[in-house]
Design a protein around this motif. Structure first.
Motif, short mmCIF file in Angstrom:
data_model
loop_
_atom_site.label_atom_id
_atom_site.label_comp_id
_atom_site.label_asym_id
_atom_site.label_seq_id
_atom_site.Cartn_x
_atom_site.Cartn_y
_atom_site.Cartn_z
N ILE A 70 0.86 -1.18 0.00
CA ILE A 70 0.00 0.00 0.00
C ILE A 70 0.90 1.23 0.00
O ILE A 70 1.80 1.34 0.84
CB ILE A 70 -0.92 0.04 1.24
N PRO A 71 0.69 2.19 -0.92
CA PRO A 71 1.51 3.40 -0.91
C PRO A 71 1.30 4.21 0.38
O PRO A 71 0.17 4.53 0.74
CB PRO A 71 1.01 4.20 -2.12
N LEU A 72 2.39 4.50 1.06
CA LEU A 72 2.37 5.27 2.30
C LEU A 72 3.34 6.43 2.15
O LEU A 72 4.40 6.28 1.54
CB LEU A 72 2.82 4.42 3.49
N ILE A 73 3.00 7.58 2.71
CA ILE A 73 3.91 8.72 2.68
C ILE A 73 3.77 9.51 3.97
O ILE A 73 2.69 9.56 4.56
CB ILE A 73 3.66 9.62 1.44
N CYS A 74 4.88 10.11 4.40
CA CYS A 74 4.89 10.92 5.62
C CYS A 74 5.27 12.35 5.26
O CYS A 74 6.07 12.58 4.35
CB CYS A 74 5.92 10.40 6.61
N ALA A 75 4.72 13.29 6.01
CA ALA A 75 5.06 14.71 5.87
C ALA A 75 5.05 15.33 7.25
O ALA A 75 4.48 14.78 8.19
CB ALA A 75 4.06 15.41 4.96
N GLN A 76 5.68 16.50 7.34
CA GLN A 76 5.71 17.20 8.62
C GLN A 76 4.59 18.23 8.65
O GLN A 76 4.36 18.95 7.68
CB GLN A 76 7.06 17.89 8.83
N GLU A 77 3.91 18.32 9.79
CA GLU A 77 2.87 19.32 10.01
C GLU A 77 3.51 20.72 10.08
O GLU A 77 4.68 20.85 10.42
CB GLU A 77 2.17 19.08 11.35
N LEU A 78 2.71 21.72 9.83
CA LEU A 78 3.16 23.09 10.06
C LEU A 78 3.42 23.30 11.54
O LEU A 78 2.72 22.75 12.39
CB LEU A 78 2.10 24.08 9.58
N ASP A 79 4.41 24.10 11.86
CA ASP A 79 4.78 24.38 13.24
C ASP A 79 3.98 25.60 13.72
O ASP A 79 4.46 26.72 13.73
CB ASP A 79 6.29 24.63 13.34
N ILE A 80 2.74 25.37 14.11
CA ILE A 80 1.83 26.44 14.50
C ILE A 80 1.85 26.60 16.01
O ILE A 80 1.68 25.63 16.77
CB ILE A 80 0.38 26.13 14.03
N SER A 81 2.04 27.81 16.46
CA SER A 81 2.06 28.10 17.90
C SER A 81 0.73 27.71 18.53
O SER A 81 -0.33 28.03 18.02
CB SER A 81 2.32 29.60 18.09
N GLY A 82 0.83 26.97 19.65
CA GLY A 82 -0.35 26.55 20.38
C GLY A 82 -0.98 25.26 19.91
O GLY A 82 -1.96 24.81 20.50
N SER A 83 -0.43 24.64 18.88
CA SER A 83 -1.00 23.38 18.41
C SER A 83 -0.61 22.23 19.35
O SER A 83 0.35 22.33 20.11
CB SER A 83 -0.57 23.07 16.98
N LEU A 84 -1.38 21.14 19.27
CA LEU A 84 -1.09 19.99 20.12
C LEU A 84 0.29 19.42 19.81
O LEU A 84 0.65 19.27 18.64
CB LEU A 84 -2.11 18.88 19.88
N PRO A 85 1.06 19.06 20.83
CA PRO A 85 2.37 18.43 20.59
C PRO A 85 2.24 16.93 20.36
O PRO A 85 1.23 16.31 20.71
CB PRO A 85 3.12 18.70 21.89
N LEU A 86 3.26 16.36 19.75
CA LEU A 86 3.41 14.91 19.57
C LEU A 86 2.18 14.26 18.94
O LEU A 86 1.68 13.24 19.40
CB LEU A 86 3.72 14.24 20.92
N VAL A 87 1.72 14.83 17.84
CA VAL A 87 0.52 14.32 17.16
C VAL A 87 0.88 13.74 15.80
O VAL A 87 1.61 14.34 15.02
CB VAL A 87 -0.55 15.41 17.00
N VAL A 88 0.33 12.56 15.55
CA VAL A 88 0.39 11.93 14.23
C VAL A 88 -1.02 11.99 13.66
O VAL A 88 -1.97 11.57 14.32
CB VAL A 88 0.87 10.47 14.32
#
Length: 113
Positions: A70-88
């Protein structure tokens, strides 16, 4: 069957390979179970991770579920102030007989919609 996109997210308790693997497997398992998905229904899976995650790729954890073709790909979330930490976050593309309203998106371990 229609192509559907199913969202989900999980918050890791710590940035470790073991936690990443357990959390991603739990998230995908719940998405598959709650939406009656089989491996042959899957088209592709997109993962994002917040910038504070350095231990492992979410896709590496998914591969432990025998998703090797199955094709899988990863990307990094935007680094937004106040967003939840350690989230996939995940976006699963799959074939389904369910309507958009019937799709069950999954948010686990403190991750918010």
């Amino acid at each position: 069957m229609k192509v559907r996109a199913i969202r989900g997210a999980t918050q890791l308790s710590d940035d470790s390979v073991e936690t990443m693997r357990l959390s991603v497997v739990e998230l995908l398992t719940q998405i598959f179970l709650q939406n009656n998905l089989e491996k042959d229904d899957l088209i592709s899976i997109l993962f994002t991770a917040t910038p504070d995650i350095h231990s492992d790729f979410p896709a590496a954890a998914a591969r432990t579920l025998d998703l090797g073709d199955i094709p899988l790909i990863c990307a990094q979330e935007l680094d937004i102030s106040g967003s939840l930490p350690l989230v996939v976050r995940v976006l699963v593309h799959a074939y389904s007989h369910k309507t958009h309203a019937e799709i069950k998106h999954q948010y686990l371990q403190g991750a918010s919609v």
